[in-house]
Design a protein around this motif. Structure first.
Motif, short mmCIF file in Angstrom:
data_model
loop_
_atom_site.label_atom_id
_atom_site.label_comp_id
_atom_site.label_asym_id
_atom_site.label_seq_id
_atom_site.Cartn_x
_atom_site.Cartn_y
_atom_site.Cartn_z
N TRP A 52 -11.60 -5.08 -10.69
CA TRP A 52 -10.32 -4.92 -10.00
C TRP A 52 -9.67 -3.61 -10.41
O TRP A 52 -9.90 -3.11 -11.50
N CYS A 53 -8.82 -3.10 -9.54
CA CYS A 53 -8.06 -1.89 -9.89
C CYS A 53 -6.80 -1.81 -9.04
O CYS A 53 -6.62 -2.55 -8.07
N VAL A 54 -5.93 -0.91 -9.44
CA VAL A 54 -4.76 -0.54 -8.66
C VAL A 54 -4.88 0.97 -8.46
O VAL A 54 -5.43 1.66 -9.31
N ALA A 55 -4.43 1.44 -7.31
CA ALA A 55 -4.56 2.87 -7.02
C ALA A 55 -3.28 3.40 -6.41
O ALA A 55 -2.60 2.71 -5.65
N SER A 56 -2.99 4.64 -6.74
CA SER A 56 -1.94 5.38 -6.09
C SER A 56 -2.64 6.48 -5.29
O SER A 56 -3.38 7.27 -5.85
N VAL A 57 -2.41 6.47 -3.98
CA VAL A 57 -3.04 7.44 -3.09
C VAL A 57 -1.93 8.27 -2.47
O VAL A 57 -1.04 7.73 -1.81
N GLY A 104 -6.71 -4.40 -5.58
CA GLY A 104 -7.75 -5.33 -5.17
C GLY A 104 -9.06 -5.02 -5.85
O GLY A 104 -9.10 -4.39 -6.91
N ALA A 105 -10.14 -5.46 -5.21
CA ALA A 105 -11.48 -5.20 -5.73
C ALA A 105 -11.71 -3.68 -5.77
O ALA A 105 -11.40 -2.98 -4.81
N THR A 106 -12.24 -3.21 -6.88
CA THR A 106 -12.38 -1.77 -7.10
C THR A 106 -13.13 -1.08 -5.96
O THR A 106 -12.68 -0.04 -5.46
N ALA A 107 -14.25 -1.64 -5.54
CA ALA A 107 -15.03 -1.00 -4.48
C ALA A 107 -14.23 -0.90 -3.18
O ALA A 107 -14.25 0.13 -2.50
N ALA A 111 -12.86 2.62 -1.55
CA ALA A 111 -13.30 2.97 -0.19
C ALA A 111 -12.10 3.23 0.72
O ALA A 111 -12.08 4.21 1.47
N CYS A 112 -11.09 2.38 0.64
CA CYS A 112 -9.89 2.56 1.46
C CYS A 112 -9.18 3.86 1.10
O CYS A 112 -8.76 4.61 1.99
N ALA A 118 -9.54 11.19 3.71
CA ALA A 118 -10.54 11.88 4.53
C ALA A 118 -10.18 11.90 6.01
O ALA A 118 -10.86 12.55 6.80
N LEU A 119 -9.09 11.21 6.38
CA LEU A 119 -8.69 11.19 7.79
C LEU A 119 -8.41 12.61 8.28
O LEU A 119 -7.81 13.42 7.57
#
Length: 156
Positions: A52-57, A104-107, A111-112, A118-119
């Motif tokens: 699991w992870c949390v990300a700031s994008v 959520g799930a790291t993978a 990917a999200c 990359a958009l």
């Protein structure tokens, strides 16, 4: 708490002291702890040890380019299960900075996040991932039907 001693040559020690002063650390120990946490987190993410992870994008785009605005919103809605929140900041009359928090799930999160930056039309994208550990609790919350639930906590 454990203590350990390290030796640094004078130049490296001076560079480290300058770094911790510039970053606002109170002492060397706090700086070393953060360096260790960061490295352990990076290793667990790179070796797929953290489920699991949390990300700031964060990314910048021109909101006058309506297709990019639609692509950003569509992708966030496609991943509504991962998107915790987003912050939209107007930089000038055309450019916006958006920061999205994913969990959520790291993978899936990775990917999200990569898809977002990359958009076509998105510029200056940056992803910061923080690995999380599962912690099972055996106490009851009135809003959950079972007596067990999971918390996700940063790896410490």
């Amino acid at each position: 708490m454990q203590r350990f001693t390290i030796s640094l040559d004078d130049q490296l020690a001076q560079q480290f002291d300058t770094l911790i002063a510039d970053k606002g650390y109170v002492n060397r120990s706090e700086a070393v702890r953060d360096l260790i946490r960061g490295r352990l987190g990076a290793v667990s993410l790179s070796q797929s040890l953290a489920k699991w992870c949390v990300a700031s994008v964060s990314y910048v785009y021109d909101h006058h380019e309506h297709p990019v605005t639609a692509r950003v919103m569509d992708l966030q809605h496609q991943h509504h299960d991962l998107v915790v929140t987003s912050l939209h900041t107007h930089l000038d009359h055309a450019h916006c900075l958006e920061t999205v928090v994913l969990r959520g799930a790291t993978a899936s999160v990775q990917a999200c996040a990569e898809q977002l930056i990359a958009l076509r039309g998105v510029r200056h994208g940056n992803i910061h991932l923080v690995p999380l550990n599962e912690e099972d609790h055996g106490h009851h919350h009135p809003h959950t039907p079972a007596d067990r639930h999971t918390h996700l906590k940063p790896i410490s």
